[in-house]
Design a protein around this motif. Structure first.
Motif, PDB file in Angstrom:
ATOM      1  N   LYS A   4      41.473  -8.929  16.121  1.00 43.96           N
ATOM      2  CA  LYS A   4      42.149  -8.087  17.111  1.00 43.96           C
ATOM      3  C   LYS A   4      41.408  -8.079  18.452  1.00 43.96           C
ATOM      4  CE  LYS A   4      43.625  -3.314  17.718  1.00 43.96           C
ATOM      5  NZ  LYS A   4      43.947  -2.070  17.044  1.00 43.96           N
ATOM      6  N   ASN A   5      40.082  -7.958  18.414  1.00 44.65           N
ATOM      7  CA  ASN A   5      39.306  -7.902  19.653  1.00 44.65           C
ATOM      8  C   ASN A   5      39.378  -9.202  20.433  1.00 44.65           C
ATOM      9  OD1 ASN A   5      38.497  -5.247  19.224  1.00 44.65           O
ATOM     10  ND2 ASN A   5      36.725  -5.873  18.026  1.00 44.65           N
ATOM     11  N   GLN A   6      39.326 -10.328  19.733  1.00 39.71           N
ATOM     12  CA  GLN A   6      39.428 -11.624  20.408  1.00 39.71           C
ATOM     13  C   GLN A   6      40.785 -11.762  21.095  1.00 39.71           C
ATOM     14  OE1 GLN A   6      38.549 -13.855  16.787  1.00 39.71           O
ATOM     15  NE2 GLN A   6      36.889 -14.885  17.876  1.00 39.71           N
ATOM     16  N   LEU A   7      41.828 -11.365  20.401  1.00 36.48           N
ATOM     17  CA  LEU A   7      43.174 -11.466  20.957  1.00 36.48           C
ATOM     18  C   LEU A   7      43.332 -10.557  22.177  1.00 36.48           C
ATOM     19  CD1 LEU A   7      46.037 -12.527  20.923  1.00 36.48           C
ATOM     20  CD2 LEU A   7      46.588 -10.877  19.135  1.00 36.48           C
ATOM     21  N   MET A  13      42.258 -11.340  29.772  1.00 38.32           N
ATOM     22  CA  MET A  13      41.730 -12.372  30.654  1.00 38.32           C
ATOM     23  C   MET A  13      42.883 -13.120  31.331  1.00 38.32           C
ATOM     24  SD  MET A  13      39.104 -15.434  29.724  1.00 38.32           S
ATOM     25  CE  MET A  13      40.321 -16.564  29.066  1.00 38.32           C
ATOM     26  N   ILE A  14      43.923 -13.452  30.559  1.00 36.87           N
ATOM     27  CA  ILE A  14      45.066 -14.187  31.103  1.00 36.87           C
ATOM     28  C   ILE A  14      45.932 -13.290  31.982  1.00 36.87           C
ATOM     29  CG2 ILE A  14      47.197 -15.410  30.497  1.00 36.87           C
ATOM     30  CD1 ILE A  14      45.773 -16.301  27.909  1.00 36.87           C
ATOM     31  N   TYR A  15      46.091 -12.034  31.578  1.00 33.19           N
ATOM     32  CA  TYR A  15      46.944 -11.082  32.301  1.00 33.19           C
ATOM     33  C   TYR A  15      46.118  -9.871  32.727  1.00 33.19           C
ATOM     34  CZ  TYR A  15      50.435 -14.007  30.122  1.00 33.19           C
ATOM     35  OH  TYR A  15      51.166 -15.092  29.711  1.00 33.19           O
ATOM     36  N   PRO A  16      45.359 -10.008  33.808  1.00 33.22           N
ATOM     37  CA  PRO A  16      44.475  -8.912  34.239  1.00 33.22           C
ATOM     38  C   PRO A  16      45.207  -7.630  34.636  1.00 33.22           C
ATOM     39  CG  PRO A  16      44.486 -10.697  35.855  1.00 33.22           C
ATOM     40  CD  PRO A  16      45.261 -11.173  34.671  1.00 33.22           C
ATOM     41  N   ASP A  17      46.522  -7.692  34.834  1.00 31.33           N
ATOM     42  CA  ASP A  17      47.288  -6.484  35.154  1.00 31.33           C
ATOM     43  C   ASP A  17      47.264  -5.486  34.001  1.00 31.33           C
ATOM     44  OD1 ASP A  17      47.948  -7.505  37.603  1.00 31.33           O
ATOM     45  OD2 ASP A  17      49.947  -8.148  37.013  1.00 31.33           O
ATOM     46  N   ILE A  18      47.102  -5.991  32.791  1.00 29.89           N
ATOM     47  CA  ILE A  18      47.084  -5.100  31.634  1.00 29.89           C
ATOM     48  C   ILE A  18      45.833  -4.235  31.708  1.00 29.89           C
ATOM     49  CG2 ILE A  18      46.876  -4.997  29.118  1.00 29.89           C
ATOM     50  CD1 ILE A  18      48.585  -7.510  28.988  1.00 29.89           C
ATOM     51  N   GLY A  19      46.045  -2.938  31.662  1.00 25.80           N
ATOM     52  CA  GLY A  19      44.934  -1.998  31.759  1.00 25.80           C
ATOM     53  C   GLY A  19      44.708  -1.508  33.171  1.00 25.80           C
ATOM     54  N   GLN A  20      44.904  -2.369  34.161  1.00 27.25           N
ATOM     55  CA  GLN A  20      44.655  -1.991  35.548  1.00 27.25           C
ATOM     56  C   GLN A  20      45.884  -1.405  36.232  1.00 27.25           C
ATOM     57  OE1 GLN A  20      42.981  -5.351  37.573  1.00 27.25           O
ATOM     58  NE2 GLN A  20      41.220  -5.452  36.218  1.00 27.25           N
ATOM     59  N   CYS A  21      47.048  -1.756  35.773  1.00 28.75           N
ATOM     60  CA  CYS A  21      48.278  -1.261  36.399  1.00 28.75           C
ATOM     61  C   CYS A  21      48.958  -0.227  35.516  1.00 28.75           C
ATOM     62  CB  CYS A  21      49.238  -2.424  36.667  1.00 28.75           C
ATOM     63  SG  CYS A  21      48.645  -3.546  37.919  1.00 28.75           S
ATOM     64  N   GLY A  22      48.181   0.437  34.680  1.00 34.20           N
ATOM     65  CA  GLY A  22      48.766   1.444  33.802  1.00 34.20           C
ATOM     66  C   GLY A  22      49.506   0.857  32.623  1.00 34.20           C
ATOM     67  N   ASP A  55      51.931 -19.925  18.106  1.00 38.57           N
ATOM     68  CA  ASP A  55      51.888 -19.428  19.483  1.00 38.57           C
ATOM     69  C   ASP A  55      50.535 -18.805  19.796  1.00 38.57           C
ATOM     70  OD1 ASP A  55      54.510 -20.233  19.927  1.00 38.57           O
ATOM     71  OD2 ASP A  55      55.327 -18.294  19.316  1.00 38.57           O
ATOM     72  N   LEU A  56      49.968 -18.102  18.820  1.00 42.10           N
ATOM     73  CA  LEU A  56      48.655 -17.494  18.996  1.00 42.10           C
ATOM     74  C   LEU A  56      47.612 -18.563  19.289  1.00 42.10           C
ATOM     75  CD1 LEU A  56      46.581 -15.139  18.736  1.00 42.10           C
ATOM     76  CD2 LEU A  56      46.447 -15.746  16.324  1.00 42.10           C
ATOM     77  N   ASN A  57      47.622 -19.627  18.514  1.00 40.98           N
ATOM     78  CA  ASN A  57      46.643 -20.703  18.718  1.00 40.98           C
ATOM     79  C   ASN A  57      46.763 -21.319  20.105  1.00 40.98           C
ATOM     80  OD1 ASN A  57      45.450 -20.436  16.175  1.00 40.98           O
ATOM     81  ND2 ASN A  57      46.936 -21.809  15.230  1.00 40.98           N
ATOM     82  N   LYS A  58      47.984 -21.564  20.557  1.00 39.81           N
ATOM     83  CA  LYS A  58      48.185 -22.118  21.899  1.00 39.81           C
ATOM     84  C   LYS A  58      47.678 -21.156  22.966  1.00 39.81           C
ATOM     85  CE  LYS A  58      52.218 -24.910  20.773  1.00 39.81           C
ATOM     86  NZ  LYS A  58      53.672 -25.053  20.930  1.00 39.81           N
ATOM     87  N   CYS A  59      47.966 -19.892  22.778  1.00 39.68           N
ATOM     88  CA  CYS A  59      47.542 -18.874  23.731  1.00 39.68           C
ATOM     89  C   CYS A  59      46.010 -18.783  23.782  1.00 39.68           C
ATOM     90  CB  CYS A  59      48.144 -17.531  23.330  1.00 39.68           C
ATOM     91  SG  CYS A  59      47.852 -16.215  24.513  1.00 39.68           S
ATOM     92  N   MET A  60      45.379 -18.749  22.623  1.00 40.61           N
ATOM     93  CA  MET A  60      43.929 -18.611  22.560  1.00 40.61           C
ATOM     94  C   MET A  60      43.221 -19.836  23.143  1.00 40.61           C
ATOM     95  SD  MET A  60      43.397 -15.594  21.473  1.00 40.61           S
ATOM     96  CE  MET A  60      41.702 -15.491  20.963  1.00 40.61           C
ATOM     97  N   GLN A  61      43.870 -20.990  23.092  1.00 39.07           N
ATOM     98  CA  GLN A  61      43.303 -22.216  23.657  1.00 39.07           C
ATOM     99  C   GLN A  61      43.634 -22.364  25.135  1.00 39.07           C
ATOM    100  OE1 GLN A  61      44.869 -25.300  21.128  1.00 39.07           O
ATOM    101  NE2 GLN A  61      43.809 -24.512  19.327  1.00 39.07           N
ATOM    102  N   GLY A  62      44.375 -21.395  25.677  1.00 28.51           N
ATOM    103  CA  GLY A  62      44.717 -21.419  27.090  1.00 28.51           C
ATOM    104  C   GLY A  62      45.819 -22.398  27.428  1.00 28.51           C
ATOM    105  N   LYS A  63      46.546 -22.868  26.434  1.00 33.50           N
ATOM    106  CA  LYS A  63      47.598 -23.860  26.671  1.00 33.50           C
ATOM    107  C   LYS A  63      48.933 -23.232  27.045  1.00 33.50           C
ATOM    108  CE  LYS A  63      45.629 -27.310  23.604  1.00 33.50           C
ATOM    109  NZ  LYS A  63      45.781 -28.043  22.355  1.00 33.50           N
ATOM    110  N   GLN A  64      49.260 -22.102  26.422  1.00 36.47           N
ATOM    111  CA  GLN A  64      50.591 -21.533  26.648  1.00 36.47           C
ATOM    112  C   GLN A  64      50.647 -20.099  26.147  1.00 36.47           C
ATOM    113  OE1 GLN A  64      53.652 -24.045  25.084  1.00 36.47           O
ATOM    114  NE2 GLN A  64      55.146 -22.418  25.031  1.00 36.47           N
ATOM    115  N   CYS A  65      51.188 -19.231  26.953  1.00 34.01           N
ATOM    116  CA  CYS A  65      51.475 -17.843  26.563  1.00 34.01           C
ATOM    117  C   CYS A  65      52.722 -17.398  27.320  1.00 34.01           C
ATOM    118  CB  CYS A  65      50.312 -16.921  26.908  1.00 34.01           C
ATOM    119  SG  CYS A  65      49.048 -16.811  25.661  1.00 34.01           S
ATOM    120  N   VAL A  66      53.661 -18.294  27.449  1.00 32.67           N
ATOM    121  CA  VAL A  66      54.827 -18.077  28.293  1.00 32.67           C
ATOM    122  C   VAL A  66      55.644 -16.866  27.858  1.00 32.67           C
ATOM    123  CG1 VAL A  66      56.987 -19.067  29.129  1.00 32.67           C
ATOM    124  CG2 VAL A  66      54.966 -20.499  28.933  1.00 32.67           C
ATOM    125  N   SER A  67      55.963 -16.769  26.583  1.00 30.67           N
ATOM    126  CA  SER A  67      56.814 -15.663  26.139  1.00 30.67           C
ATOM    127  C   SER A  67      56.126 -14.322  26.349  1.00 30.67           C
ATOM    128  CB  SER A  67      57.224 -15.834  24.679  1.00 30.67           C
ATOM    129  OG  SER A  67      56.092 -15.853  23.837  1.00 30.67           O
TER     130      SER A  67
END
Length: 77
Positions: A4-7, A13-22, A55-67
């Motif tokens: 959970k923490n890694q995710l 990291m990919i979406y810095p708005d999370i947490g900062q924009c409420g 999808d998780l693996n692609k996202c964690m590898q920085g390849k894709q998190c489009v959805s």
């Protein structure tokens, strides 16, 4: 398998708005369905997003998190 923490760290990291924009984020692993469930919340708006292993693996590898990116954009606006 990621935890959970890694995710959460990767998503922030990919979406810095999370947490900062409420936008609040919570994640949990659904053992029955074998996928991650992400909960995004901003004010009274809530989005539940499902992230399957592939999808998780692609996202964690920085390849894709489009959805997930579409969901983040939706809750931001």
């Amino acid at each position: 398998m990621y935890d959970k923490n890694q995710l959460c760290e990767k998503i922030r990291m990919i979406y810095p708005d999370i947490g900062q924009c409420g936008i609040d984020l919570d994640v949990e692993y659904d053992e029955d369905q074998k996928l991650w469930v992400l909960y995004l919340k901003k004010g009274d708006r809530k989005i539940k997003h499902f992230l399957e292993e592939e999808d998780l693996n692609k996202c964690m590898q920085g390849k894709q998190c489009v959805s997930l990116g579409l969901e983040v954009s939706q809750i931001k606006d």
